[in-house]
Motif scaffolding. Sequence first.
Motif, short mmCIF file in Angstrom:
data_model
loop_
_atom_site.label_atom_id
_atom_site.label_comp_id
_atom_site.label_asym_id
_atom_site.label_seq_id
_atom_site.Cartn_x
_atom_site.Cartn_y
_atom_site.Cartn_z
N LEU A 1 0.85 -1.19 0.00
CA LEU A 1 0.00 0.00 0.00
C LEU A 1 0.88 1.24 0.00
CD1 LEU A 1 -2.82 -0.98 2.52
CD2 LEU A 1 -2.85 -1.05 0.02
N LEU A 2 0.74 2.04 -1.05
CA LEU A 2 1.49 3.28 -1.18
C LEU A 2 0.50 4.43 -0.94
CD1 LEU A 2 3.40 2.24 -4.42
CD2 LEU A 2 4.29 2.20 -2.08
N GLU A 3 0.61 5.06 0.22
CA GLU A 3 -0.41 6.00 0.65
C GLU A 3 0.07 7.46 0.61
OE1 GLU A 3 -2.94 4.55 4.04
OE2 GLU A 3 -1.19 3.26 4.34
N ARG A 4 -0.74 8.31 -0.01
CA ARG A 4 -0.60 9.76 0.03
C ARG A 4 0.74 10.26 -0.51
NH1 ARG A 4 -2.41 8.35 4.92
NH2 ARG A 4 -0.53 9.11 5.97
N TRP A 5 1.21 9.64 -1.58
CA TRP A 5 2.41 10.14 -2.25
C TRP A 5 1.99 10.91 -3.49
CZ3 TRP A 5 6.69 10.05 0.41
CH2 TRP A 5 6.95 9.01 1.31
N GLU A 6 2.41 12.15 -3.60
CA GLU A 6 2.05 12.99 -4.74
C GLU A 6 2.44 12.36 -6.06
OE1 GLU A 6 0.52 16.52 -6.54
OE2 GLU A 6 0.36 15.76 -4.49
N LEU A 7 3.57 11.64 -6.07
CA LEU A 7 4.08 11.05 -7.29
C LEU A 7 3.14 10.01 -7.88
CD1 LEU A 7 6.55 11.09 -9.17
CD2 LEU A 7 7.61 9.37 -7.70
N GLY B 1 -1.75 7.91 -13.41
CA GLY B 1 -3.02 8.14 -14.10
C GLY B 1 -4.22 7.51 -13.42
N MET B 2 -4.16 7.36 -12.09
CA MET B 2 -5.24 6.70 -11.37
C MET B 2 -6.28 7.70 -10.88
SD MET B 2 -3.03 3.97 -9.17
CE MET B 2 -4.53 3.35 -8.40
N ARG B 3 -7.51 7.22 -10.74
CA ARG B 3 -8.58 8.07 -10.23
C ARG B 3 -8.44 8.32 -8.73
NH1 ARG B 3 -13.19 4.45 -12.05
NH2 ARG B 3 -14.25 5.44 -10.29
N GLU B 4 -7.83 7.40 -8.01
CA GLU B 4 -7.65 7.53 -6.55
C GLU B 4 -6.17 7.35 -6.20
OE1 GLU B 4 -9.92 8.33 -4.45
OE2 GLU B 4 -11.71 8.16 -5.70
N PRO B 5 -5.32 8.33 -6.52
CA PRO B 5 -3.88 8.16 -6.31
C PRO B 5 -3.45 8.20 -4.84
CG PRO B 5 -4.34 10.38 -7.07
CD PRO B 5 -5.63 9.62 -7.14
N ASP B 6 -4.35 8.60 -3.91
CA ASP B 6 -3.96 8.67 -2.51
C ASP B 6 -3.74 7.30 -1.88
OD1 ASP B 6 -4.01 11.38 -2.56
OD2 ASP B 6 -5.97 11.60 -1.62
N LEU B 7 -4.28 6.26 -2.48
CA LEU B 7 -4.09 4.92 -1.94
C LEU B 7 -3.89 3.95 -3.11
CD1 LEU B 7 -3.98 3.01 0.43
CD2 LEU B 7 -6.46 2.76 0.30
N VAL B 8 -2.64 3.57 -3.32
CA VAL B 8 -2.29 2.68 -4.42
C VAL B 8 -1.96 1.30 -3.85
CG1 VAL B 8 -0.65 2.25 -6.30
CG2 VAL B 8 -1.40 4.59 -5.79
N ALA B 9 -2.68 0.29 -4.29
CA ALA B 9 -2.43 -1.08 -3.85
C ALA B 9 -1.62 -1.80 -4.93
CB ALA B 9 -3.74 -1.80 -3.59
N LEU B 10 -0.31 -1.84 -4.75
CA LEU B 10 0.58 -2.44 -5.74
C LEU B 10 0.69 -3.93 -5.47
CD1 LEU B 10 2.60 -1.87 -8.07
CD2 LEU B 10 4.34 -1.49 -6.31
N ARG C 1 -8.18 1.50 -6.80
CA ARG C 1 -6.88 1.46 -6.14
C ARG C 1 -5.85 0.70 -6.94
NH1 ARG C 1 -6.70 -1.02 -0.63
NH2 ARG C 1 -7.58 -2.76 -1.79
N THR C 2 -6.29 0.03 -8.02
CA THR C 2 -5.40 -0.87 -8.76
C THR C 2 -4.55 -0.09 -9.75
OG1 THR C 2 -7.06 -2.61 -8.58
CG2 THR C 2 -5.28 -2.94 -10.18
N PRO C 3 -3.23 -0.08 -9.59
CA PRO C 3 -2.37 0.67 -10.51
C PRO C 3 -2.07 -0.11 -11.78
CG PRO C 3 -1.03 -0.40 -8.86
CD PRO C 3 -2.46 -0.73 -8.52
N PRO C 4 -1.58 0.55 -12.83
CA PRO C 4 -1.16 -0.13 -14.05
C PRO C 4 0.25 -0.71 -13.87
CG PRO C 4 -0.82 2.22 -14.32
CD PRO C 4 -1.44 2.03 -12.96
N ALA C 5 0.39 -1.51 -12.83
CA ALA C 5 1.71 -2.04 -12.47
C ALA C 5 1.55 -3.22 -11.54
CB ALA C 5 2.54 -0.96 -11.78
N LEU C 6 2.58 -4.06 -11.47
CA LEU C 6 2.60 -5.19 -10.55
C LEU C 6 4.04 -5.57 -10.25
CD1 LEU C 6 3.37 -8.07 -12.23
CD2 LEU C 6 1.14 -7.53 -13.26
N ARG D 1 11.10 3.40 -3.72
CA ARG D 1 12.25 3.96 -3.01
C ARG D 1 11.77 4.78 -1.81
NH1 ARG D 1 15.30 8.84 -3.34
NH2 ARG D 1 17.49 8.51 -2.77
N LEU D 2 10.76 5.63 -2.02
CA LEU D 2 10.23 6.43 -0.92
C LEU D 2 9.65 5.55 0.18
CD1 LEU D 2 8.48 9.19 -3.05
CD2 LEU D 2 10.45 9.53 -1.53
N ALA D 3 8.95 4.48 -0.20
CA ALA D 3 8.37 3.57 0.78
C ALA D 3 9.45 2.91 1.63
CB ALA D 3 7.53 2.51 0.08
N LEU D 4 10.53 2.49 1.00
CA LEU D 4 11.62 1.86 1.73
C LEU D 4 12.34 2.86 2.64
CD1 LEU D 4 13.07 -0.43 -1.07
CD2 LEU D 4 12.05 -1.21 1.08
#
Length: 224
Positions: free
Chosen positions: A126-132, A137-146, A172-177, A206-209
């Motif tokens: 869970l990547l939460e509240r990162w501006e990046l 291109g997600m509708r809900e970028p404040d909570l990304v479930a990678l 919450r689903t990003p175009p990534a895995l 990187r920011l999460a780590l």
Amino acid sequence: MASPGDATIWLRRAREDIGSVCRTLYQRGWMEGTSGNVSVSDGSVAVISASGRAKGRMTARDTVALRLADGSPLPGESERPSAETSIHLAVYRAIGATAAVIHAHSPYATALSARHERHGGTGSVLLERWELAKGLGMREPDLVALPVFLNRSDVPRIAQEVTEHLERADVRTPPALLIARHGLTVWGRDVDQAQNRLECVEALCRLALLTDANERGEQYGESA
């Protein structure tokens, strides 16, 4: 339907783009040796990097064109496609659009995937509240479930799990895995957008780590 001439132009451009992206990511240390793979699709044909090619020396000749419907090579193709072709095809079939897919071994994403590996099934970071995250291109970028998938020798099984994951996709689903201890896969409408998203996800990992390491350091300091 595109004319034969248009299809030939598209195919040549796709091959050139794949070679260029591979060389660029090799220079960044994200596709070392023969690792990583890139593909482009027009909705009916997918072009993908050939298996076993050194990414620092990739050219348009080091690619394979396949039918999206069944993964069979087009007439005249002689190279062997990437071992992870089935994952790329699973993404294309799920999103149903002209697109590009990049799989790289970018270090922070790969390290994070190892830390969040889940035995016997998939997990998510869970990547939460990162501006990046807006760069995805997600509708809900404040909570990304990678999502993190187990690394398996049976690649088609991973592809099936990716298909099932994308069928359940939400805001919450990003175009990534991530594939645990293996690397990062992203997609976009073309290679430029896919590469941008790759860079965004790697930076988010990187920011999460870094954040996690800082929080652990503060905890240790309080208990000393």
